[in-house]
Design a protein around this motif. Structure first.
Motif, PDB file in Angstrom:
ATOM      1  N   GLY A   8     -69.289 -46.815   5.845  1.00 20.26           N
ATOM      2  CA  GLY A   8     -68.602 -47.678   4.895  1.00 20.26           C
ATOM      3  C   GLY A   8     -68.034 -48.955   5.497  1.00 20.26           C
ATOM      4  O   GLY A   8     -67.269 -49.661   4.845  1.00 20.26           O
ATOM      5  N   LEU A   9     -68.408 -49.260   6.731  1.00 20.67           N
ATOM      6  CA  LEU A   9     -67.907 -50.473   7.373  1.00 20.67           C
ATOM      7  C   LEU A   9     -68.583 -51.733   6.852  1.00 20.67           C
ATOM      8  O   LEU A   9     -68.094 -52.834   7.073  1.00 20.67           O
ATOM      9  CB  LEU A   9     -68.060 -50.379   8.895  1.00 20.67           C
ATOM     10  CG  LEU A   9     -67.182 -49.310   9.555  1.00 20.67           C
ATOM     11  CD1 LEU A   9     -67.512 -49.187  11.033  1.00 20.67           C
ATOM     12  CD2 LEU A   9     -65.706 -49.624   9.345  1.00 20.67           C
ATOM     13  N   THR A  10     -69.705 -51.554   6.180  1.00 21.27           N
ATOM     14  CA  THR A  10     -70.361 -52.661   5.490  1.00 21.27           C
ATOM     15  C   THR A  10     -71.100 -52.081   4.295  1.00 21.27           C
ATOM     16  O   THR A  10     -71.134 -50.867   4.109  1.00 21.27           O
ATOM     17  CB  THR A  10     -71.299 -53.455   6.427  1.00 21.27           C
ATOM     18  OG1 THR A  10     -71.694 -54.674   5.773  1.00 21.27           O
ATOM     19  CG2 THR A  10     -72.531 -52.652   6.805  1.00 21.27           C
ATOM     20  N   SER A  11     -71.688 -52.938   3.501  1.00 16.64           N
ATOM     21  CA  SER A  11     -72.403 -52.487   2.305  1.00 16.64           C
ATOM     22  C   SER A  11     -73.733 -53.227   2.209  1.00 16.64           C
ATOM     23  O   SER A  11     -73.897 -54.290   2.826  1.00 16.64           O
ATOM     24  CB  SER A  11     -71.573 -52.790   1.055  1.00 16.64           C
ATOM     25  OG  SER A  11     -71.489 -54.199   0.867  1.00 16.64           O
ATOM     26  N   PRO A  12     -74.668 -52.716   1.430  1.00 16.60           N
ATOM     27  CA  PRO A  12     -75.920 -53.446   1.230  1.00 16.60           C
ATOM     28  C   PRO A  12     -75.678 -54.851   0.678  1.00 16.60           C
ATOM     29  O   PRO A  12     -76.346 -55.805   1.072  1.00 16.60           O
ATOM     30  CB  PRO A  12     -76.694 -52.577   0.246  1.00 16.60           C
ATOM     31  CG  PRO A  12     -76.179 -51.196   0.481  1.00 16.60           C
ATOM     32  CD  PRO A  12     -74.714 -51.386   0.799  1.00 16.60           C
ATOM     33  N   ALA A  13     -74.702 -54.984  -0.213  1.00 21.01           N
ATOM     34  CA  ALA A  13     -74.393 -56.308  -0.779  1.00 21.01           C
ATOM     35  C   ALA A  13     -73.892 -57.262   0.300  1.00 21.01           C
ATOM     36  O   ALA A  13     -74.281 -58.436   0.325  1.00 21.01           O
ATOM     37  CB  ALA A  13     -73.356 -56.171  -1.889  1.00 21.01           C
ATOM     38  N   ALA A  14     -73.049 -56.769   1.197  1.00 18.63           N
ATOM     39  CA  ALA A  14     -72.543 -57.617   2.282  1.00 18.63           C
ATOM     40  C   ALA A  14     -73.674 -58.034   3.210  1.00 18.63           C
ATOM     41  O   ALA A  14     -73.741 -59.199   3.642  1.00 18.63           O
ATOM     42  CB  ALA A  14     -71.445 -56.892   3.058  1.00 18.63           C
ATOM     43  N   LEU A  15     -74.571 -57.093   3.509  1.00 16.34           N
ATOM     44  CA  LEU A  15     -75.707 -57.426   4.373  1.00 16.34           C
ATOM     45  C   LEU A  15     -76.623 -58.446   3.700  1.00 16.34           C
ATOM     46  O   LEU A  15     -77.123 -59.365   4.356  1.00 16.34           O
ATOM     47  CB  LEU A  15     -76.485 -56.162   4.750  1.00 16.34           C
ATOM     48  CG  LEU A  15     -75.743 -55.167   5.642  1.00 16.34           C
ATOM     49  CD1 LEU A  15     -76.621 -53.945   5.883  1.00 16.34           C
ATOM     50  CD2 LEU A  15     -75.303 -55.789   6.949  1.00 16.34           C
ATOM     51  N   SER A  16     -76.839 -58.298   2.406  1.00 20.63           N
ATOM     52  CA  SER A  16     -77.665 -59.276   1.675  1.00 20.63           C
ATOM     53  C   SER A  16     -77.044 -60.656   1.721  1.00 20.63           C
ATOM     54  O   SER A  16     -77.750 -61.665   1.883  1.00 20.63           O
ATOM     55  CB  SER A  16     -77.850 -58.834   0.224  1.00 20.63           C
ATOM     56  OG  SER A  16     -78.670 -57.712   0.156  1.00 20.63           O
ATOM     57  N   GLU A  17     -75.743 -60.708   1.588  1.00 16.37           N
ATOM     58  CA  GLU A  17     -75.047 -61.995   1.631  1.00 16.37           C
ATOM     59  C   GLU A  17     -75.162 -62.630   3.023  1.00 16.37           C
ATOM     60  O   GLU A  17     -75.406 -63.835   3.138  1.00 16.37           O
ATOM     61  CB  GLU A  17     -73.576 -61.822   1.241  1.00 16.37           C
ATOM     62  CG  GLU A  17     -72.765 -63.095   1.298  1.00 16.37           C
ATOM     63  CD  GLU A  17     -73.294 -64.207   0.383  1.00 16.37           C
ATOM     64  OE1 GLU A  17     -73.050 -65.383   0.702  1.00 16.37           O
ATOM     65  OE2 GLU A  17     -73.966 -63.900  -0.620  1.00 16.37           O
ATOM     66  N   ILE A  18     -75.013 -61.834   4.056  1.00 15.91           N
ATOM     67  CA  ILE A  18     -75.170 -62.346   5.419  1.00 15.91           C
ATOM     68  C   ILE A  18     -76.595 -62.867   5.612  1.00 15.91           C
ATOM     69  O   ILE A  18     -76.799 -63.958   6.147  1.00 15.91           O
ATOM     70  CB  ILE A  18     -74.843 -61.254   6.452  1.00 15.91           C
ATOM     71  CG1 ILE A  18     -73.346 -60.932   6.418  1.00 15.91           C
ATOM     72  CG2 ILE A  18     -75.271 -61.675   7.856  1.00 15.91           C
ATOM     73  CD1 ILE A  18     -72.974 -59.674   7.179  1.00 15.91           C
ATOM     74  N   ALA A  19     -77.576 -62.091   5.183  1.00 14.61           N
ATOM     75  CA  ALA A  19     -78.976 -62.503   5.332  1.00 14.61           C
ATOM     76  C   ALA A  19     -79.246 -63.789   4.558  1.00 14.61           C
ATOM     77  O   ALA A  19     -79.947 -64.676   5.050  1.00 14.61           O
ATOM     78  CB  ALA A  19     -79.903 -61.386   4.859  1.00 14.61           C
TER      79      ALA A  19
END
Length: 149
Positions: A8-19
């Protein structure tokens, strides 16, 4: 990535935003690919390593910890599974040599096989020393069960 998502330290949405934010920068495409391969259900780094290498070798993406309900009602969760083909791969690390763990593993194997699953086992040594052989075996079983590239 798997551990970060799973804890839970990150989420798929957060990773998508970073990408998305770094898409035009050096390494942006690679980051997107890594993020796309991540799976929060992975239970160990070697299982993650095995899954990612199988996908990069051209095999279809397996379901991690797929809930396989047996005719008895028992619910088992193979490490990696292609449920539409009833094929599973179990990663056997060093802890699987413990006699009690081996007993539980073989019981699970027998139950899955009796329910029509083909279960392949990959040891840490095979992951390191014979990965092409692992890919050939998984590919052959998937093809035998109807997978077409």
């Amino acid at each position: 990535m798997d551990s970060l998502l799973g804890s839970g330290l990150t989420s798929p949405a957060a990773l998508s935003e970073i990408a998305r934010h770094f898409a035009d920068r050096r390494g942006g495409r690679r980051a997107r690919r890594v993020f796309d391969l991540a799976d929060p259900a992975a239970q160990s780094p070697p299982e993650s390593h095995l899954r990612v290498r199988l996908v990069l070798a051209g095999l279809p993406r397996p379901v991690v910890q797929h809930p396989a309900r047996l005719p008895s009602g028992l619910l088992l969760h193979p490490d990696l599974a292609w449920p539409e083909f009833r094929v599973a791969v179990e990663y056997d690390g060093h802890w699987h040599t413990d006699p009690d763990q081996l007993h539980r593993d073989r019981r699970r194997l027998n139950q899955l096989v009796a329910a029509g699953w083909i279960v392949l086992h990959v040891t840490s040594r095979r992951l390191t020393d014979d990965f092409p052989g692992v890919v050939r075996e998984v590919h052959a079983v998937l093809a035998q069960r109807g997978w077409r590239r």
